[in-house]
Design an enzyme around this catalytic site. Structure first.
Site, PDB file in Angstrom:
ATOM      1  CB  ALA A 174      -0.969  -0.040   1.182  1.00 53.73           C
TER       2      ALA A 174
ATOM      3  NE  ARG B 139      -2.841  -3.978  -6.821  1.00 51.46           N
ATOM      4  CZ  ARG B 139      -2.207  -4.702  -5.887  1.00 51.46           C
ATOM      5  NH1 ARG B 139      -1.045  -4.280  -5.407  1.00 51.46           N
ATOM      6  NH2 ARG B 139      -2.738  -5.816  -5.438  1.00 51.46           N
TER       7      ARG B 139
ATOM      8  CD  GLN C 280       1.734 -10.933  -2.872  1.00 55.63           C
ATOM      9  OE1 GLN C 280       1.423 -12.103  -2.624  1.00 55.63           O
ATOM     10  NE2 GLN C 280       0.915 -10.123  -3.511  1.00 55.63           N
TER      11      GLN C 280
ATOM     12  CG  ASP D 237      -3.458  -3.468   1.089  1.00 58.64           C
ATOM     13  OD1 ASP D 237      -3.201  -4.505   1.727  1.00 58.64           O
ATOM     14  OD2 ASP D 237      -2.761  -3.048   0.136  1.00 58.64           O
TER      15      ASP D 237
ATOM     16  CG  ASN E 219      -2.925  -7.091   4.990  1.00 54.61           C
ATOM     17  OD1 ASN E 219      -2.302  -6.238   4.353  1.00 54.61           O
ATOM     18  ND2 ASN E 219      -2.322  -8.152   5.494  1.00 54.61           N
ATOM     19  CE  LYS E 220      -1.960  -9.582  -1.311  1.00 57.69           C
ATOM     20  NZ  LYS E 220      -2.614  -9.309  -2.631  1.00 57.69           N
TER      21      LYS E 220
HETATM   22  O1  MRU Z   1      -1.187  -7.146  -3.533  1.00 60.55           O
HETATM   23  P1  MRU Z   1      -0.097  -6.551  -2.699  1.00 60.55           P
HETATM   24  O2  MRU Z   1       1.155  -7.340  -2.715  1.00 60.55           O
HETATM   25  O3  MRU Z   1       0.119  -5.089  -3.011  1.00 60.55           O
HETATM   26  O4  MRU Z   1      -0.675  -6.610  -1.203  1.00 60.55           O
HETATM   27  C1  MRU Z   1       0.081  -6.025  -0.177  1.00 60.55           C
HETATM   28  C2  MRU Z   1      -0.473  -6.235   1.171  1.00 60.55           C
HETATM   29  O5  MRU Z   1      -1.546  -6.769   1.357  1.00 60.55           O
HETATM   30  C3  MRU Z   1       0.323  -5.662   2.314  1.00 60.55           C
HETATM   31  O6  MRU Z   1       0.150  -6.440   3.469  1.00 60.55           O
HETATM   32  C4  MRU Z   1      -0.185  -4.250   2.595  1.00 60.55           C
HETATM   33  O7  MRU Z   1      -0.188  -3.488   1.438  1.00 60.55           O
HETATM   34  C5  MRU Z   1       0.624  -3.568   3.639  1.00 60.55           C
HETATM   35  S1  MRU Z   1       2.195  -3.034   3.020  1.00 60.55           S
HETATM   36  C6  MRU Z   1       2.966  -2.154   4.247  1.00 60.55           C
END
Ligand code: MRU
Length: 359
Positions: A59, A100, A206, A247, A257-258
């Site tokens: 994010a 996004r 990730q 996020d 979040n993810k």
């Molecule tokens: O799809 P992504 O890899 O952008 O998802 C990222 C996440 O869900 C992270 O946990 C979130 O952005 C926090 S980053 C400090």
């Protein structure tokens, strides 16, 4: 904590200006962990493609890349008439901010540049200088917020802690030392013996590709597990606490979040473990009363059934692939921000008023 505390830990720099200052240089995260290669973004197409393809992700990092990318994309248009320059800036900002949908940091950061532009006077070179100054603030402030998150969360990570995290909320996802990983970097730098248990994070990995890479590079012990193994590890007493990033956080403390984060939170509650969320104030969205209004990005089916070029399901199946889920505030032990540690009932007023995101 003294500023040189992190000297012993090497932190990766995910987003910065190119050497000539005219573009944005990112680490292409789709290539990790096999190779660490940089990529230069100079046009609005470059910036949108890199964000959509998760070459730069996380994010705060997409907010920073979006803001700096807007400056880079406008750079060749400094000779335009001022009206055309302003029109182009608005149109590029809208495109980048919409790349996004879930992380509020992206429209928030780009919205900052839009407001700075609206308030500025002068010819396009003067307007570009204003935009660059704002983008630099977005980056510098994020770096400082990561540090403060780490300091506020440090007491939650005692010596010997076995810490489970999901996805990547580290240096690769921010302009600094990360959010969820910030206290882990600080704890390691202080000599605390910690072990980080990293959920692989299906479908784009990730956790195993990025979090394991940046922590190992920093010399922090890592154990990778598939997402489905977290329950048995907790049942075996192998986890002391969980910490993840975010996020978007709604006013009541619901956290997007993810995908898979909700499962970790439910498991943590079942096994009586603390479940912490770490995020900068740029991830809060006070315009949403609760998580029900958070837009959830749906991604391509191939990520689930043909990830990394290997077909893993028959051709004729339907695929469910939301990139994020929402964890209700009731499952969150505390939310650690740059302004301190918040617990339910959430009142984020200490973070001050915050300009609305773009769009
Ligand atoms: O799809 P992504 O890899 O952008 O998802 C990222 C996440 O869900 C992270 O946990 C979130 O952005 C926090 S980053 C400090």
């Amino acid at each position: 904590m003294p500023p040189d505390t992190l000297r012993r830990v090497t932190i990766v720099e995910a987003v910065r200006w190119t050497d000539d200052g005219a573009g944005v240089r990112i680490i292409d995260q789709t290539r990790l962990p096999a190779e660490c290669v940089a990529r230069e973004l100079r046009t609005v197409d470059d910036v949108c493609e890199a964000i959509a393809a998760l070459r730069v992700r996380g994010a705060p990092a997409i907010g920073i890349a979006g803001a700096m990318g807007l400056v880079a994309a406008l750079q060749p248009h400094a000779d335009d008439p001022v009206d055309r320059f302003r029109w182009r800036a608005a149109s590029y900002a809208e495109r980048i901010a919409g790349t996004r949908p879930t992380a509020v940091n992206l429209p928030w950061a780009v919205g900052r540049l839009r407001r700075r532009l609206d308030a500025a006077q002068g010819d396009p070179p003067a307007l570009l200088a204003e935009l660059r100054a704002e983008a630099e603030l977005v980056l510098a402030e994020d770096r400082a917020m990561c540090q403060r998150i780490g300091e506020h969360a440090l007491p939650l990570v005692p010596d010997g802690a076995r810490v489970l995290t999901h996805c990547n909320a580290g240096a690769l996802a921010t302009g600094g030392i990360g959010t969820a990983l910030a206290p882990l970097y600080l704890a390691a730098a202080l000599g605390r013996r910690i072990e980080v248990l990293v959920d692989e994070t299906r479908p784009l990995l990730q956790g195993s590709r990025l979090t394991a890479w940046e922590l190992s590079r920093a010399g922090i012990p890592v154990t990778v597990l598939t997402d489905g193994m977290a329950a048995s590890l907790m049942a075996a007493g192998g986890v002391d606490l969980c910490i993840v990033g975010a996020d978007r956080i709604a006013a009541n403390g619901d956290v997007a979040n993810k995908i898979g984060t909700l499962g970790v939170a439910i498991l943590a509650r079942h096994f009586g473990l603390p479940f912490y969320v770490a995020a900068p104030s740029s991830t809060l969205d006070p315009s949403l009363a609760d998580g029900g209004g958070i837009p959830i990005e749906q991604r391509a089916a191939g990520e689930v059934v043909a990830g990394f070029g290997v077909r893993t399901a028959p051709d004729d199946v339907q695929v469910y692939n939301p990139a994020f889920d929402v964890t209700p505030a009731a499952l969150v032990t505390a939310i650690v921000t740059d302004a301190g540690v918040f617990r339910a009932p959430y009142d984020f007023a200490a973070l001050g008023s915050r300009p609305a995101a773009l769009g």
